[in-house]
Design a protein around this motif. Structure first.
Motif, short mmCIF file in Angstrom:
data_model
loop_
_atom_site.label_atom_id
_atom_site.label_comp_id
_atom_site.label_asym_id
_atom_site.label_seq_id
_atom_site.Cartn_x
_atom_site.Cartn_y
_atom_site.Cartn_z
N PRO A 28 27.17 -7.03 13.68
CA PRO A 28 28.10 -6.68 12.60
C PRO A 28 28.93 -5.44 12.95
N ARG A 29 30.20 -5.52 12.65
CA ARG A 29 31.09 -4.39 12.88
C ARG A 29 31.79 -4.02 11.58
N HIS A 30 31.02 -4.04 10.51
CA HIS A 30 31.59 -3.77 9.19
C HIS A 30 32.22 -2.39 9.10
N ASN A 31 31.73 -1.43 9.86
CA ASN A 31 32.29 -0.08 9.83
C ASN A 31 33.70 -0.03 10.38
N ASP A 32 34.11 -1.10 11.09
CA ASP A 32 35.46 -1.14 11.66
C ASP A 32 36.49 -1.71 10.69
#
Length: 137
Positions: free
Chosen positions: A60-64
């Motif tokens: 997951p790259r939700h912070n991006d």
């Protein structure tokens, strides 16, 4: 063998996918023959496999994600616990808005298009507010 089996199980599948909402007669009539074509069945199988692989091995790259995100799920989804997954994703995304649509299932986008349009309006309002706040800085 598979195309006739798909046609035989079509009514059951549509009830499972759409429940608790009503199924559009036009949708079921036009998609039954399309979905039971051998070429379409191969595409569905390939897409399902690739989706499973992507979900199993994705990081997951939700912070991006910095833009507002709208999440819609049907409260009565019988394929998986869509409301729980929607809230899980909402917790991971700082700029998200979640809407659980009552009396809708997995195909919420087809049975409750007004909820989709309302979500678009919410996201547009958030985007406009954020743009205004950025220009004030």
């Amino acid at each position: 063998m598979l195309p006739p089996l798909v046609r035989l199980g079509w009514a059951w599948s549509m009830r499972k996918i759409f429940a608790p909402a009503a199924i559009s007669a036009a949708f079921t009539a036009t998609t039954r023959e399309l979905a039971s074509r051998p070429s379409q069945l191969r595409s569905i199988a390939a897409e399902s496999f690739l989706m499973w692989i992507a979900a199993a091995f994705v990081t997951p790259r939700h912070n991006d994600i910095f833009v507002p995100v709208g999440i819609i799920a049907g409260a009565g989804d019988q394929l998986f616990d869509a409301p729980a997954e929607a809230f899980r994703l909402h917790a991971d995304l700082a700029n998200s808005v979640v809407d659980i649509v009552p009396d809708a299932g997995h195909m919420v986008h087809l049975t409750a298009p007004q909820a989709v349009l309302a979500m678009i309006d919410k996201i547009a309002a958030l985007s406009t507010t954020e743009d205004a706040q950025r220009s004030d800085r």
